[in-house]
Design a protein around this motif. Structure first.
Motif, PDB file in Angstrom:
ATOM      1  N   THR A   2       0.832  -1.194   0.000  1.00 17.73           N
ATOM      2  CA  THR A   2       0.000   0.000   0.000  1.00 17.73           C
ATOM      3  C   THR A   2       0.871   1.250   0.000  1.00 17.73           C
ATOM      4  O   THR A   2       2.075   1.196   0.265  1.00 17.73           O
ATOM      5  CB  THR A   2      -0.912   0.031   1.236  1.00 17.73           C
ATOM      6  OG1 THR A   2      -0.086   0.154   2.395  1.00 17.73           O
ATOM      7  CG2 THR A   2      -1.781  -1.209   1.310  1.00 17.73           C
ATOM      8  N   PHE A   3       0.238   2.380  -0.286  1.00 19.39           N
ATOM      9  CA  PHE A   3       0.957   3.650  -0.300  1.00 19.39           C
ATOM     10  C   PHE A   3       1.558   3.940   1.065  1.00 19.39           C
ATOM     11  O   PHE A   3       2.702   4.377   1.173  1.00 19.39           O
ATOM     12  CB  PHE A   3       0.014   4.788  -0.711  1.00 19.39           C
ATOM     13  CG  PHE A   3       0.631   6.137  -0.574  1.00 19.39           C
ATOM     14  CD1 PHE A   3       0.325   6.946   0.501  1.00 19.39           C
ATOM     15  CD2 PHE A   3       1.538   6.589  -1.506  1.00 19.39           C
ATOM     16  CE1 PHE A   3       0.907   8.186   0.642  1.00 19.39           C
ATOM     17  CE2 PHE A   3       2.131   7.828  -1.376  1.00 19.39           C
ATOM     18  CZ  PHE A   3       1.808   8.632  -0.297  1.00 19.39           C
ATOM     19  N   ARG A   4       0.804   3.678   2.129  1.00 23.14           N
ATOM     20  CA  ARG A   4       1.306   3.977   3.478  1.00 23.14           C
ATOM     21  C   ARG A   4       2.518   3.107   3.821  1.00 23.14           C
ATOM     22  O   ARG A   4       3.481   3.593   4.408  1.00 23.14           O
ATOM     23  CB  ARG A   4       0.199   3.770   4.498  1.00 23.14           C
ATOM     24  CG  ARG A   4       0.638   4.153   5.900  1.00 23.14           C
ATOM     25  CD  ARG A   4      -0.557   4.359   6.794  1.00 23.14           C
ATOM     26  NE  ARG A   4      -0.151   4.696   8.121  1.00 23.14           N
ATOM     27  CZ  ARG A   4      -0.107   5.940   8.578  1.00 23.14           C
ATOM     28  NH1 ARG A   4      -0.460   6.931   7.820  1.00 23.14           N
ATOM     29  NH2 ARG A   4       0.271   6.184   9.812  1.00 23.14           N
ATOM     30  N   GLU A   5       2.489   1.823   3.449  1.00 24.46           N
ATOM     31  CA  GLU A   5       3.631   0.946   3.711  1.00 24.46           C
ATOM     32  C   GLU A   5       4.857   1.423   2.945  1.00 24.46           C
ATOM     33  O   GLU A   5       5.964   1.447   3.474  1.00 24.46           O
ATOM     34  CB  GLU A   5       3.293  -0.489   3.329  1.00 24.46           C
ATOM     35  CG  GLU A   5       2.272  -1.125   4.243  1.00 24.46           C
ATOM     36  CD  GLU A   5       1.743  -2.429   3.702  1.00 24.46           C
ATOM     37  OE1 GLU A   5       1.879  -2.675   2.485  1.00 24.46           O
ATOM     38  OE2 GLU A   5       1.195  -3.204   4.494  1.00 24.46           O
ATOM     39  N   ARG A   6       4.658   1.814   1.658  1.00 23.51           N
ATOM     40  CA  ARG A   6       5.788   2.341   0.881  1.00 23.51           C
ATOM     41  C   ARG A   6       6.322   3.616   1.500  1.00 23.51           C
ATOM     42  O   ARG A   6       7.529   3.835   1.543  1.00 23.51           O
ATOM     43  CB  ARG A   6       5.364   2.601  -0.564  1.00 23.51           C
ATOM     44  CG  ARG A   6       5.251   1.347  -1.381  1.00 23.51           C
ATOM     45  CD  ARG A   6       4.950   1.696  -2.777  1.00 23.51           C
ATOM     46  NE  ARG A   6       3.606   2.327  -2.765  1.00 23.51           N
ATOM     47  CZ  ARG A   6       2.837   2.486  -3.783  1.00 23.51           C
ATOM     48  NH1 ARG A   6       3.225   2.130  -4.955  1.00 23.51           N
ATOM     49  NH2 ARG A   6       1.652   3.038  -3.668  1.00 23.51           N
ATOM     50  N   LYS A  43      -6.073  -1.156  10.743  1.00 20.74           N
ATOM     51  CA  LYS A  43      -5.049  -1.469   9.736  1.00 20.74           C
ATOM     52  C   LYS A  43      -4.031  -2.460  10.305  1.00 20.74           C
ATOM     53  O   LYS A  43      -3.612  -3.396   9.623  1.00 20.74           O
ATOM     54  CB  LYS A  43      -4.361  -0.175   9.287  1.00 20.74           C
ATOM     55  CG  LYS A  43      -3.229  -0.373   8.325  1.00 20.74           C
ATOM     56  CD  LYS A  43      -3.713  -0.875   6.981  1.00 20.74           C
ATOM     57  CE  LYS A  43      -2.566  -0.964   6.008  1.00 20.74           C
ATOM     58  NZ  LYS A  43      -2.938  -1.589   4.766  1.00 20.74           N
TER      59      LYS A  43
END
Length: 101
Positions: A2-6, A43
């Motif tokens: 996901t964007f947040r993990e990246r 999450k």
């Protein structure tokens, strides 16, 4: 991923870079502040469930390339978190459980 993990991984990798205290782009500053906040509990639980199900599928011999990708993300995340905590990364022996040979 996901964007947040990246974003978290990118932030961990770029921690050595110094940023100016005043930002010319206020939107960028708010994104940095948001990345420092803890992940929402929903999450965290969803990620935990995904990781556990992935391990169970691979353990039972029913995994595929998607599960291997999830497992690789977990390994990288653990590596970066340990590096930020200045912990050695590698197998450890637990006292009282014998040694591996």
């Amino acid at each position: 991923m996901t964007f947040r993990e990246r974003a978290i991984i990118s932030q961990l990798m770029n921690m050595s870079r110094k940023s100016s205290p005043t930002s010319r782009n206020p939107g960028k500053e708010s994104r940095h502040r948001e990345m420092l906040l803890p992940l929402p509990l929903a999450k965290v639980r969803a990620m935990s469930l995904e990781h556990h199900l992935t391990l169970a599928a691979l353990y039972n011999g029913r995994g595929n390339i998607d599960q291997i990708n999830v497992l690789l993300k977990v390994v990288y995340l653990a590596y970066f978190m340990a590096a930020m905590a200045h912990e050695p990364v590698g197998p450890r022996l637990v006292p009282g459980r014998g040694s591996r040979r």
